[in-house]
Scaffold this active site. Structure first.
Site, PDB file in Angstrom:
ATOM      1  N   ARG A  18      -9.850   8.769   6.667  1.00 38.03           N
ATOM      2  CA  ARG A  18     -10.235   8.093   7.914  1.00 38.03           C
ATOM      3  C   ARG A  18     -10.413   6.583   7.701  1.00 38.03           C
ATOM      4  NH1 ARG A  18     -13.048   4.439   9.282  1.00 38.03           N
ATOM      5  NH2 ARG A  18     -15.231   5.092   9.024  1.00 38.03           N
ATOM      6  N   ASP A  57     -20.772   3.125   2.999  1.00 36.82           N
ATOM      7  CA  ASP A  57     -20.743   2.089   3.731  1.00 36.82           C
ATOM      8  C   ASP A  57     -20.686   2.476   5.241  1.00 36.82           C
ATOM      9  OD1 ASP A  57     -20.377  -0.572   4.040  1.00 36.82           O
ATOM     10  OD2 ASP A  57     -18.097  -0.495   4.237  1.00 36.82           O
ATOM     11  N   ASP A  58     -19.778   3.300   5.480  1.00 39.85           N
ATOM     12  CA  ASP A  58     -19.708   3.766   6.968  1.00 39.85           C
ATOM     13  C   ASP A  58     -20.859   4.214   7.680  1.00 39.85           C
ATOM     14  OD1 ASP A  58     -16.679   2.991   7.109  1.00 39.85           O
ATOM     15  OD2 ASP A  58     -16.445   4.591   5.622  1.00 39.85           O
ATOM     16  N   ASN A  68     -12.939  -0.246  14.748  1.00 43.70           N
ATOM     17  CA  ASN A  68     -11.646  -0.907  14.173  1.00 43.70           C
ATOM     18  C   ASN A  68     -10.580  -0.179  14.104  1.00 43.70           C
ATOM     19  OD1 ASN A  68     -13.599  -3.077  13.399  1.00 43.70           O
ATOM     20  ND2 ASN A  68     -14.556  -1.916  11.898  1.00 43.70           N
ATOM     21  N   TYR A 127      -9.037  -8.665   5.723  1.00 43.29           N
ATOM     22  CA  TYR A 127      -9.615  -7.389   6.181  1.00 43.29           C
ATOM     23  C   TYR A 127      -9.388  -6.959   7.705  1.00 43.29           C
ATOM     24  CZ  TYR A 127     -14.296  -4.999   6.517  1.00 43.29           C
ATOM     25  OH  TYR A 127     -15.488  -4.221   6.637  1.00 43.29           O
ATOM     26  N   LYS A 167     -12.150  -4.265   0.642  1.00 45.84           N
ATOM     27  CA  LYS A 167     -13.637  -4.321   0.531  1.00 45.84           C
ATOM     28  C   LYS A 167     -14.084  -4.839  -0.876  1.00 45.84           C
ATOM     29  CE  LYS A 167     -14.825  -1.621   4.105  1.00 45.84           C
ATOM     30  NZ  LYS A 167     -15.874  -2.034   5.098  1.00 45.84           N
ATOM     31  N   GLU A 199     -16.137   5.052   0.921  1.00 48.14           N
ATOM     32  CA  GLU A 199     -15.344   4.457   1.907  1.00 48.14           C
ATOM     33  C   GLU A 199     -14.414   5.140   2.907  1.00 48.14           C
ATOM     34  OE1 GLU A 199     -16.651   0.725   2.664  1.00 48.14           O
ATOM     35  OE2 GLU A 199     -15.907   1.480   4.544  1.00 48.14           O
ATOM     36  N   ASP A 200     -14.324   5.232   4.233  1.00 48.62           N
ATOM     37  CA  ASP A 200     -13.489   5.827   5.013  1.00 48.62           C
ATOM     38  C   ASP A 200     -13.137   7.170   4.706  1.00 48.62           C
ATOM     39  OD1 ASP A 200     -13.790   3.414   6.169  1.00 48.62           O
ATOM     40  OD2 ASP A 200     -11.809   2.832   6.292  1.00 48.62           O
TER      41      ASP A 200
END
Ligand SMILES: NC(=O)C1=CN([C@@H]2O[C@H](COP(=O)(O)OP(=O)(O)OC[C@H]3O[C@@H](n4cnc5c(N)ncnc54)[C@H](OP(=O)(O)O)[C@@H]3O)[C@@H](O)[C@H]2O)C=CC1
Ligand SMILES: CC(=O)C(=O)O
Ligand SMILES: [Mg+2]
Length: 567
Positions: free
Chosen positions: A168, A281-282, A423, A115, A186, A258-259
């Site tokens: 992203r 999630d973000d 991150n 991760y 994930k 996600e992202d």
């Protein structure tokens, strides 16, 4: 096979069509090549007899524990994190249960490998480390046939999809199709940390092109070599995808976005939250994990949430998502409306503090945060003006919490709470060492990617890891086990409370606001129970009757990576 068809090319002429046939029950060589069932040297003598394995393995028989010891020894010999990542992915493709056993038993050591931060580097170098495809790729070329593509996936019973379009990836920007490392990573946490069975997890990357010129000019780039589709073309593919997912897997399939870049992320969540079981999630997972840290942090800081003032660097998905959940919690605790509660929360974006005079030019998700105030251009000036008690970094840009910023926070607060959430590590707004040193050991600090403990003036400070990995595995398990049909904001609050409840007095004594990851399975069971309890209360659960002990029920639903015995 007709005359002349056979030559030296594996027995077939190069232009001959061949059927790639296989056996349906794994045994012998096929069993060793099947990662879901393979046990390697841990096949017992009896299993070797029954499954035609003699001679295909060396004669010794290992226990799973010995295998685990051996692989950990091997992985520890690699000094380069990416080599460790590759070794783990190889293991996952060879022996899935051993992979998860390692991850469960050594979670604190291996989380940074599979991760953040290493998964970020793996995505950047995805083309060169790409061996076997993992996950499902859906590209613009599949428009009109997305359902057929889903049908190509070998597993029919899927409970969770993590999907990205790669725009992203962490704080690393647009990595296009190479973002696949994120849904894969994930979902391995869904299994290891949350106990969702690996076969029920499906990582998906939607390839609509990339605007990353470096990738577009790379002859080895694995994705579509075109600029990103936008507008209707994008929306149509996503609509086809969401429709196909529900049709193929049913109403209760959980889709975790996600992202995605924020211009799509907010819109997709808004569009599908009332028709599908979706969760970003973000925006939402991050909000829940940060709120949990704040709830437990209050034990160290004192006061209630509404006594504090919050300042964010970064007003995108993570920043505004967290801000909104804090406001909701303040509103619930104090009875003031959410608009009033928002006044305690300020955000800075790349152009400065969000203030009312900027309203004309702000996207919709920033508007609620454009408070009455004179324009302020820099973070340092915002810290001086707003005097926050809590400073949260969600900018995706490293080293923005400068010495002056941290010192100003520390001169205004006895115990400044500082979270550098971006991150991977290179993008963290400050390091743990900087936070403790510049605050003279007074900061309560947490970061998105892990930092080692820091010794400052003979005292050891253990930073927390404020990462949505605490939340989404337990949150997803909670939704699945009660058969939830929709995600409600109150479920996020329940997850925060579930996580905060797991911080012990011993943790507080060390200044830690998150419980250690080594207990994550227990933590996830509590989060899942808390989420499911709220879902039952809100009539969102469909698994009836409601189990009495939801923690026990959560634990009983969890996948165990211990080897089964084969008949
Ligand atoms: N710890 C965790 O669990 C999580 C961490 N993250 C991390 O948070 C970061 C941001 O993610 P996300 O919110 O989705 O990204 P977004 O792109 O949605 O938001 C980034 C925000 O940061 C602002 N920004 C960019 N550069 C600067 C700068 N130099 N000064 C001030 N503000 C700046 C942007 O401003 P503008 O709007 O003006 O462009 C934007 O508001 C990423 O690094 C990600 O890895 C995300 C989710 C979870
Ligand atoms: C942790 C996470 O989801 C991110 O950085 O995007
Ligand atoms: Mg993310």
């Amino acid at each position: 096979m007709g005359d002349g068809a056979v030559d030296d090319n594996g027995g077939f002429a190069v232009d001959q069509l061949v059927t790639p046939w296989n056996l349906s029950i794994s045994s012998g060589h096929n069993l060793l090549r099947d990662p879901h069932h393979n046990k390697g040297l841990a096949f017992t003598e009896r299993e070797r007899d029954a499954h035609y394995l003699h001679g295909l393995l060396p004669p010794t028989v290992f226990t799973q524990e010995l295998q685990e010891k051996k692989v950990m020894h091997l992985i520890r010999q690699y000094e380069v994190p990416l080599q460790r990542y590759i070794a783990m992915i190889d293991l996952q493709e060879r022996n899935e249960r051993l992979f998860y056993k390692l991850l469960v038993d050594h979670v604190e050591e291996l989380l940074p490998v599979v991760y953040t931060p290493t998964v970020g580097e793996a995505c950047q170098k995805f083309g060169s480390i790409f061996r076997r495809p993992q996950g499902l790729y859906i590209s613009l070329k599949d428009k009109g046939q997305v359902l057929e593509v889903l049908r190509n996936w070998p597993q029919r019973f899927i409970q969770v999809i993590v999907v990205t379009d790669g725009e992203r990836i962490l704080g690393l920007g647009d990595l296009g199709c190479q973002g696949m490392g994120i849904p894969v990573g994930k979902l391995s946490l869904y299994t290891a940390l949350g106990g969702v069975r690996p076969s029920a997890c499906l990582p998906i990357t939607i390839d609509v092109g990339t605007n990353n010129e470096k990738l577009l000019n790379d002859e080895f780039y694995i994705g579509l070599k075109q600029h990103r589709a936008r507008g209707e073309e994008y929306a149509e593919l996503l609509e086809e995808f969401m429709t196909a997912v529900k049709r193929h897997y049913g109403e209760k399939i959980l889709v975790q976005f996600e992202d995605f870049a924020n211009h799509n992320a907010f819109e997709l969540l808004h569009k599908y939250r009332n028709t599908h079981l979706v969760f970003n999630d973000d925006i939402q997972g991050t909000a829940s994990v940060v709120l949990a840290g704040l709830l437990s942090g209050l034990k160290l800081l004192g006061g209630t949430l509404s006594d504090h003032t919050f300042l964010f660097l970064g007003a995108g998905e993570a920043g505004t998502g967290i801000a909104e959940l804090i406001a909701l919690q303040i509103s619930k605790q104090t009875g003031v409306n959410v608009e009033e509660a928002r006044k305690k929360i300020w955000l800075v974006d790349s152009k400065g503090l969000l203030v009312s005079s900027r309203k004309e030019t702000l996207p919709h998700f920033k508007l609620p945060w454009a408070h009455e105030h004179e324009p302020v251009n820099s973070l340092l000036d915002a810290v001086k003006e707003i005097k926050p008690t809590v400073l949260i970094g969600t900018s995706g840009v490293g080293r923005q919490f400068t010495q002056e910023v941290v010192e100003t926070m520390s001169s205004n607060n006895e115990k400044p709470l500082i979270m550098a959430l971006s991150n991977p590590t290179s993008q963290a707004e400050c390091t743990a060492e900087e936070a403790y040193t510049w605050s003279q050991g007074r900061a309560i600090f947490a970061s998105g990617s892990p930092f080692d403990p820091v010794t400052y003036e003979d005292k050891v400070f253990v930073p927390g890891q404020a990462n949505n990995a605490y939340i989404f595995p337990g949150f997803g398990l909670g939704l699945i086990m009660c058969g939830a049909t929709r995600v409600h904001d109150d479920l996020l609050l329940a997850a925060s409370e579930g996580l905060a409840s797991q911080v012990t007095d011993e943790n507080f004594a060390k200044g830690i606001i998150y419980p250690p990851y080594s207990c994550i399975r227990t933590i996830s069971a509590h989060i899942a129970a808390s989420v499911a309890a709220k879902a039952y209360e809100l009539d969102l659960a469909s698994v009836l009757p409601r189990p009495n002990d939801l923690v026990k029920f959560a634990e009983s639903c969890m996948y165990s990576p211990t080897y089964p015995n084969y008949r």
